[in-house]
Design a protein around this motif. Sequence first.
Motif, mmCIF file in Angstrom:
data_model
loop_
_atom_site.group_PDB
_atom_site.id
_atom_site.type_symbol
_atom_site.label_atom_id
_atom_site.label_comp_id
_atom_site.label_asym_id
_atom_site.label_seq_id
_atom_site.Cartn_x
_atom_site.Cartn_y
_atom_site.Cartn_z
ATOM 1 N N MET A 1 0.839 -1.199 0.000
ATOM 2 C CA MET A 1 0.000 0.000 0.000
ATOM 3 C C MET A 1 0.867 1.239 0.000
ATOM 4 S SD MET A 1 -2.873 1.186 2.792
ATOM 5 C CE MET A 1 -1.645 1.718 3.988
ATOM 6 N N LYS A 2 0.639 2.137 -0.932
ATOM 7 C CA LYS A 2 1.421 3.350 -1.004
ATOM 8 C C LYS A 2 0.955 4.361 0.023
ATOM 9 C CE LYS A 2 2.402 2.898 -5.940
ATOM 10 N NZ LYS A 2 2.280 3.547 -7.271
ATOM 11 N N GLN A 3 1.884 5.222 0.398
ATOM 12 C CA GLN A 3 1.495 6.299 1.298
ATOM 13 C C GLN A 3 0.460 7.156 0.596
ATOM 14 O OE1 GLN A 3 4.696 8.516 2.957
ATOM 15 N NE2 GLN A 3 3.401 10.275 3.446
ATOM 16 N N GLU A 4 -0.609 7.502 1.282
ATOM 17 C CA GLU A 4 -1.724 8.213 0.661
ATOM 18 C C GLU A 4 -1.340 9.611 0.237
ATOM 19 O OE1 GLU A 4 -5.602 8.372 -0.754
ATOM 20 O OE2 GLU A 4 -4.447 6.697 0.046
ATOM 21 N N GLN A 5 -0.530 10.290 1.024
ATOM 22 C CA GLN A 5 -0.263 11.683 0.713
ATOM 23 C C GLN A 5 1.028 12.129 1.377
ATOM 24 O OE1 GLN A 5 -3.445 14.185 1.981
ATOM 25 N NE2 GLN A 5 -2.687 15.995 0.957
ATOM 26 N N ASN A 6 1.843 12.862 0.618
ATOM 27 C CA ASN A 6 3.034 13.478 1.176
ATOM 28 C C ASN A 6 2.637 14.857 1.682
ATOM 29 O OD1 ASN A 6 5.487 14.697 1.736
ATOM 30 N ND2 ASN A 6 6.531 13.738 0.005
ATOM 31 N N LEU A 7 2.680 15.019 2.997
ATOM 32 C CA LEU A 7 2.195 16.260 3.606
ATOM 33 C C LEU A 7 3.236 17.363 3.610
ATOM 34 C CD1 LEU A 7 0.359 14.665 6.673
ATOM 35 C CD2 LEU A 7 -0.570 15.200 4.420
ATOM 36 N N THR A 8 4.413 17.081 3.049
ATOM 37 C CA THR A 8 5.488 18.081 3.068
ATOM 38 C C THR A 8 5.665 18.780 1.723
ATOM 39 O OG1 THR A 8 7.193 16.459 2.443
ATOM 40 C CG2 THR A 8 6.716 16.707 4.792
ATOM 41 N N GLU A 9 4.803 18.471 0.753
ATOM 42 C CA GLU A 9 4.941 19.056 -0.575
ATOM 43 C C GLU A 9 3.585 19.516 -1.109
ATOM 44 O OE1 GLU A 9 6.746 16.111 -3.008
ATOM 45 O OE2 GLU A 9 8.680 16.156 -1.967
ATOM 46 N N GLY A 10 3.613 20.355 -2.131
ATOM 47 C CA GLY A 10 2.400 20.814 -2.779
ATOM 48 C C GLY A 10 1.833 22.072 -2.137
ATOM 49 N N PRO A 11 0.778 22.671 -2.736
ATOM 50 C CA PRO A 11 0.142 23.864 -2.169
ATOM 51 C C PRO A 11 -0.365 23.596 -0.754
ATOM 52 C CG PRO A 11 -0.636 23.446 -4.406
ATOM 53 C CD PRO A 11 0.161 22.250 -4.001
ATOM 54 N N LEU B 1 -3.586 18.911 11.720
ATOM 55 C CA LEU B 1 -2.439 19.809 11.888
ATOM 56 C C LEU B 1 -1.317 19.145 12.674
ATOM 57 C CD1 LEU B 1 -4.121 23.269 12.592
ATOM 58 C CD2 LEU B 1 -2.538 22.735 10.734
ATOM 59 N N ALA B 2 -1.680 18.292 13.642
ATOM 60 C CA ALA B 2 -0.641 17.586 14.403
ATOM 61 C C ALA B 2 0.189 16.709 13.477
ATOM 62 C CB ALA B 2 -1.281 16.752 15.514
ATOM 63 N N ALA B 3 -0.496 15.970 12.572
ATOM 64 C CA ALA B 3 0.221 15.103 11.639
ATOM 65 C C ALA B 3 1.003 15.914 10.612
ATOM 66 C CB ALA B 3 -0.773 14.176 10.932
ATOM 67 N N VAL B 4 0.381 16.965 10.061
ATOM 68 C CA VAL B 4 1.040 17.803 9.059
ATOM 69 C C VAL B 4 2.259 18.487 9.656
ATOM 70 C CG1 VAL B 4 0.775 19.888 7.658
ATOM 71 C CG2 VAL B 4 -1.049 18.178 7.698
ATOM 72 N N THR B 5 2.104 19.037 10.863
ATOM 73 C CA THR B 5 3.216 19.715 11.528
ATOM 74 C C THR B 5 4.350 18.751 11.838
ATOM 75 O OG1 THR B 5 1.685 21.316 12.521
ATOM 76 C CG2 THR B 5 3.877 21.133 13.512
ATOM 77 N N GLU C 1 8.382 26.466 8.305
ATOM 78 C CA GLU C 1 7.573 27.546 7.727
ATOM 79 C C GLU C 1 6.307 26.992 7.075
ATOM 80 O OE1 GLU C 1 8.002 30.648 8.104
ATOM 81 O OE2 GLU C 1 9.990 30.618 9.042
ATOM 82 N N ARG C 2 6.414 25.835 6.457
ATOM 83 C CA ARG C 2 5.249 25.201 5.849
ATOM 84 C C ARG C 2 4.248 24.770 6.917
ATOM 85 N NH1 ARG C 2 3.710 22.685 1.125
ATOM 86 N NH2 ARG C 2 2.343 20.893 1.387
ATOM 87 N N ALA C 3 4.762 24.314 8.055
ATOM 88 C CA ALA C 3 3.881 23.939 9.166
ATOM 89 C C ALA C 3 3.099 25.147 9.665
ATOM 90 C CB ALA C 3 4.701 23.317 10.300
ATOM 91 N N ARG C 4 3.759 26.295 9.767
ATOM 92 C CA ARG C 4 3.082 27.506 10.242
ATOM 93 C C ARG C 4 2.031 27.976 9.234
ATOM 94 N NH1 ARG C 4 8.245 28.399 12.635
ATOM 95 N NH2 ARG C 4 9.154 29.447 10.824
ATOM 96 N N ALA C 5 2.345 27.871 7.950
ATOM 97 C CA ALA C 5 1.366 28.241 6.927
ATOM 98 C C ALA C 5 0.136 27.332 7.004
ATOM 99 C CB ALA C 5 2.006 28.148 5.536
#
Length: 455
Positions: free
Chosen positions: A1-11, A295-299, A309-313
């Motif tokens: 199973m592939k990772q569903e989403q890379n939370l460190t890239e993209g808009p 936000l906890a996972a994204v941060t 900086e991406r976490a703060r955005a």
Amino acid sequence: MKQEQNLTEGPVLKTLLAFTVPFIIANVIQALYGAVDLFVIGRYCPPESVAAVSTGTQVTQIITSMITGLTLGSTILVGKYTGMNAKEEVKKTIGTTLSVFALAALALTAAMLLFVTPILELLKTPEQSFALARQYVVICSCGIFFICGYNAISAILRGYGDSRRPMMFIALSCALNVAGDVILVKYAGLGVAGVALATIGSQAISMICAIVYLNRSRFIFTFTLSNLRIDSQKVRELAAVGIPISLQECMVRLSFLYLTSVTNRLGVYAAAAVGIASKYDVFAMLPATSTANALAAVTAQNYGAGKPERARASLFAGLGFAVAASSLFWLWAQSSPETMIGMFTRDGAIINEGIPFFRSCSYDYLAVSFVFCLNGYLNGRSKTIFTMISCCFGALALRMPLIWLVYTYWPDNLLRIGSIAPAVSGFMAVYTLIYVVVSIRRERVERTEDAALAE
């Protein structure tokens, strides 16, 4: 199973919403558990059964809050190691999480079965509802193992960047719960026991299906007994992050349990009205709670990848979304609270008791959007000691004393009792925002100093 989403890239906004929306849907579905239980009981059983389920769910929710708080620690650690691309550390974290939660489930089950009667007595459960409330809590306590299992698996997947599969698993569970409620209450006539049995049965099936599905989907971790190993270092990391989160969740639930104990003294109708309001609290605050957990996972992933900086955005994007979504429920409560209460009961006395409470407590829908999102961001940065102290202070030093004060001098005024939660949340939002701003400035100074030293 592939990772569903890379939370460190993209808009930033698109990435956050793509991850958060399945989170919200899953939490909406999960919230339907208690709401459907109360809806079915309200349609086919007398008021004392409604009060019993309302009180019983307040007790079981504190266990669920404890579990979800601990599992959020796993989300944060899995997210951090995923951001660092440390696959072996991810596997160790997963194995340790599942093993620890299996043991914790057994301990929690024993504790609840031993102390259910004293807990209900402390809550001043109405006499005519006491036996039914005890029956509900005892049956639900027998399903704690499945609650732990499902929440642990979902937390692991979300930390890995997958918020869709937890949504699928809980959707299955909720569908089974709805069917079970109708069959066991309306047709089998089991009443309160029926909704409790439907709940634990549906959760058991959902957990088993999740394990089978993931094992067949080439997930990073294989769910076998040989892989369920406890790594002492990971236990310490999970405890350092998860226990403060769990404690803060429990303190918040305890303060609302105290509110339940106070309103229970006002009679069955007030108890039922506040119980119905608590169901709407769950739904109205879902955008905030879901965004906070996302936000906890994204941060965590972005800090693990060295992108603060991406976490703060993401924090600012999440705040805007949560406030906008929660305001819809606030507008409904202000314009037509009787229709909200009428969704659960046709009893005119309950509706009349609930209208002033709904109008005042609904301001909390907006205030908690700030508190939850700020705390979610801080939790993702592993600053769980601050969020723990903040929530404990809000619950023990502010919310509970104010409830006692208002009840003592205005015991029949549900309007004033309902205004306590938004007032406390507003105050917490202010000092949490100050802490976030100060911590960001300190972090930037430290990074500048480190860069200067490196040169």
